[in-house]
Design a protein around this motif. Structure first.
Motif, short mmCIF file in Angstrom:
data_model
loop_
_atom_site.label_atom_id
_atom_site.label_comp_id
_atom_site.label_asym_id
_atom_site.label_seq_id
_atom_site.Cartn_x
_atom_site.Cartn_y
_atom_site.Cartn_z
N LEU A 206 -1.71 -36.97 78.45
CA LEU A 206 -0.76 -37.51 77.49
C LEU A 206 0.41 -38.18 78.20
CD1 LEU A 206 -0.80 -34.43 75.13
CD2 LEU A 206 -1.40 -36.74 74.38
N VAL A 207 0.80 -39.35 77.69
CA VAL A 207 1.98 -40.08 78.18
C VAL A 207 2.89 -40.25 76.97
CG1 VAL A 207 2.82 -42.21 79.20
CG2 VAL A 207 0.62 -41.26 79.94
N VAL B 293 -3.98 -40.61 76.19
CA VAL B 293 -3.34 -41.26 75.05
C VAL B 293 -1.85 -40.93 75.05
CG1 VAL B 293 -5.47 -41.17 73.67
CG2 VAL B 293 -3.81 -39.29 73.52
N GLY B 294 -1.13 -41.58 74.16
CA GLY B 294 0.30 -41.30 74.06
C GLY B 294 0.99 -42.37 73.25
N GLY B 295 2.29 -42.46 73.43
CA GLY B 295 3.05 -43.45 72.69
C GLY B 295 4.53 -43.16 72.72
N ALA C 90 5.21 -34.02 63.02
CA ALA C 90 4.90 -33.98 64.45
C ALA C 90 4.21 -32.66 64.75
CB ALA C 90 6.19 -34.11 65.26
N PRO C 91 3.65 -32.49 65.92
CA PRO C 91 3.05 -31.19 66.25
C PRO C 91 4.10 -30.09 66.29
CG PRO C 91 2.40 -32.88 67.84
CD PRO C 91 3.50 -33.46 67.02
N THR C 92 3.69 -28.88 65.99
CA THR C 92 4.57 -27.73 66.17
C THR C 92 4.54 -27.30 67.63
OG1 THR C 92 2.83 -26.10 65.77
CG2 THR C 92 4.01 -26.97 63.83
N LEU C 93 5.47 -26.45 68.02
CA LEU C 93 5.47 -25.96 69.41
C LEU C 93 4.22 -25.14 69.69
CD1 LEU C 93 9.23 -25.02 69.95
CD2 LEU C 93 8.02 -27.11 70.64
N ASP C 94 3.76 -24.38 68.72
CA ASP C 94 2.52 -23.61 68.90
C ASP C 94 1.34 -24.54 69.15
OD1 ASP C 94 3.76 -21.17 68.67
OD2 ASP C 94 3.24 -20.87 66.57
N GLU C 95 1.30 -25.65 68.40
CA GLU C 95 0.21 -26.61 68.60
C GLU C 95 0.31 -27.26 69.98
OE1 GLU C 95 -0.74 -28.02 64.03
OE2 GLU C 95 0.89 -28.99 65.13
N LEU C 96 1.51 -27.63 70.37
CA LEU C 96 1.70 -28.26 71.67
C LEU C 96 1.28 -27.32 72.81
CD1 LEU C 96 5.15 -29.97 71.06
CD2 LEU C 96 2.95 -31.14 71.37
N SER C 97 1.45 -26.03 72.61
CA SER C 97 1.11 -25.06 73.66
C SER C 97 -0.39 -25.02 73.95
CB SER C 97 1.61 -23.67 73.29
OG SER C 97 0.84 -23.12 72.23
N VAL D 179 1.91 -38.99 66.83
CA VAL D 179 0.55 -39.22 66.36
C VAL D 179 -0.46 -38.90 67.45
CG1 VAL D 179 -1.07 -40.95 65.50
CG2 VAL D 179 1.28 -40.92 64.66
N ALA D 180 -0.18 -39.35 68.67
CA ALA D 180 -1.11 -39.10 69.78
C ALA D 180 -1.23 -37.61 70.07
CB ALA D 180 -0.64 -39.85 71.02
N ALA D 181 -0.10 -36.90 70.07
CA ALA D 181 -0.14 -35.47 70.35
C ALA D 181 -0.86 -34.70 69.24
CB ALA D 181 1.27 -34.93 70.55
N ARG D 182 -0.65 -35.09 67.99
CA ARG D 182 -1.38 -34.44 66.89
C ARG D 182 -2.87 -34.71 66.99
NH1 ARG D 182 0.69 -35.36 61.02
NH2 ARG D 182 -0.72 -33.60 60.71
#
Length: 218
Positions: free
Chosen positions: A84-85, A60-62, A154-161, A69-72
């Motif tokens: 993810l893209v 997913v992505g966008g 948007a996602p936080t950096l901790d969430e992205l990790s 939204v896709a990353a969350r």
């Protein structure tokens, strides 16, 4: 073996027409198929992601808000995301005065008070044409969508990790609305992310470079 389907979401007040124009060809070059759903409000973007899952992880992505939204969604559904893209992430965590959030809020006010043409008066070229088409397509949902986008997290950096999947990110080195520092921070936080860059004069098709970055990350 069937081609992999990649679901990509549009940015704030953008649409599936733009997503298809940018990503159809880059995805076909790597043997993937684009799914670009027609969505308007944030809830529709999330529903599209939930509906695309068929019991196996999906890519997913966008673009901009679509990337958020896709990353969350991926953070909340780690077992459902295969990759993810992401193009032009605009902020991290709460908007907190991010340029893209301020632009969406200001646009909502101008559209509500003066109409779409007034809000687009400062745009030219392909951007003007794309926004004019997409914004008219939102109809009465345009202002509420711009408002909700300007306040969305948007996602936080901790969430992205926590997103340990192949991730391609494209950022722009000279786009003040989507600061390159945001794309760099996202890429640094994500364990398997590859960042590629573009410039405004290569827009919009260079956003498709996120596809090649995703392939490299895999």
């Amino acid at each position: 073996m069937p081609a992999e389907t990649v679901l990509l979401l549009p940015g704030t007040a953008s649409d599936e027409v733009f997503v298809r124009s940018v990503f159809t060809e880059p995805l076909s070059q790597v043997g993937a198929v684009l799914d670009a759903p027609r969505v308007r409000m944030l809830s529709e973007r999330l529903t599209a992601l939930d509906s695309a899952w068929r019991g196996h992880p999906i890519v997913v992505g966008g673009v901009s808000l679509g990337a958020h939204v896709a990353a969350r969604w991926a953070v909340r559904n780690p077992d459902r995301c295969a990759g993810l893209v992401l193009a032009l992430p605009a902020w991290t965590g709460a908007p907190d005065g991010a340029p893209a959030a301020l632009a969406a809020s200001a646009s909502a006010q101008i559209v509500a008070e003066q109409g779409i043409d007034a809000a687009l008066a400062g745009t030219t070229g392909w951007l003007h044409d794309e926004l004019k088409r997409a914004w008219h397509g939102y109809g009465d949902l345009l202002v509420p969508h711009l408002e909700e986008a300007s306040e969305s997290a948007a996602p936080t950096l901790d969430e992205l990790s926590t997103l340990d999947v192949p991730t391609g990110i494209v950022g722009c080195t000279d786009d003040p609305v989507h600061p390159i520092a945001v794309a760099q921070a996202w890429a640094a936080a994500m364990p398997r992310a590859v960042l590629t860059t573009t410039t405004l004069d290569a827009y919009p098709h260079a956003l498709g470079r996120a596809v090649q970055a995703w392939q490299q990350a895999g």
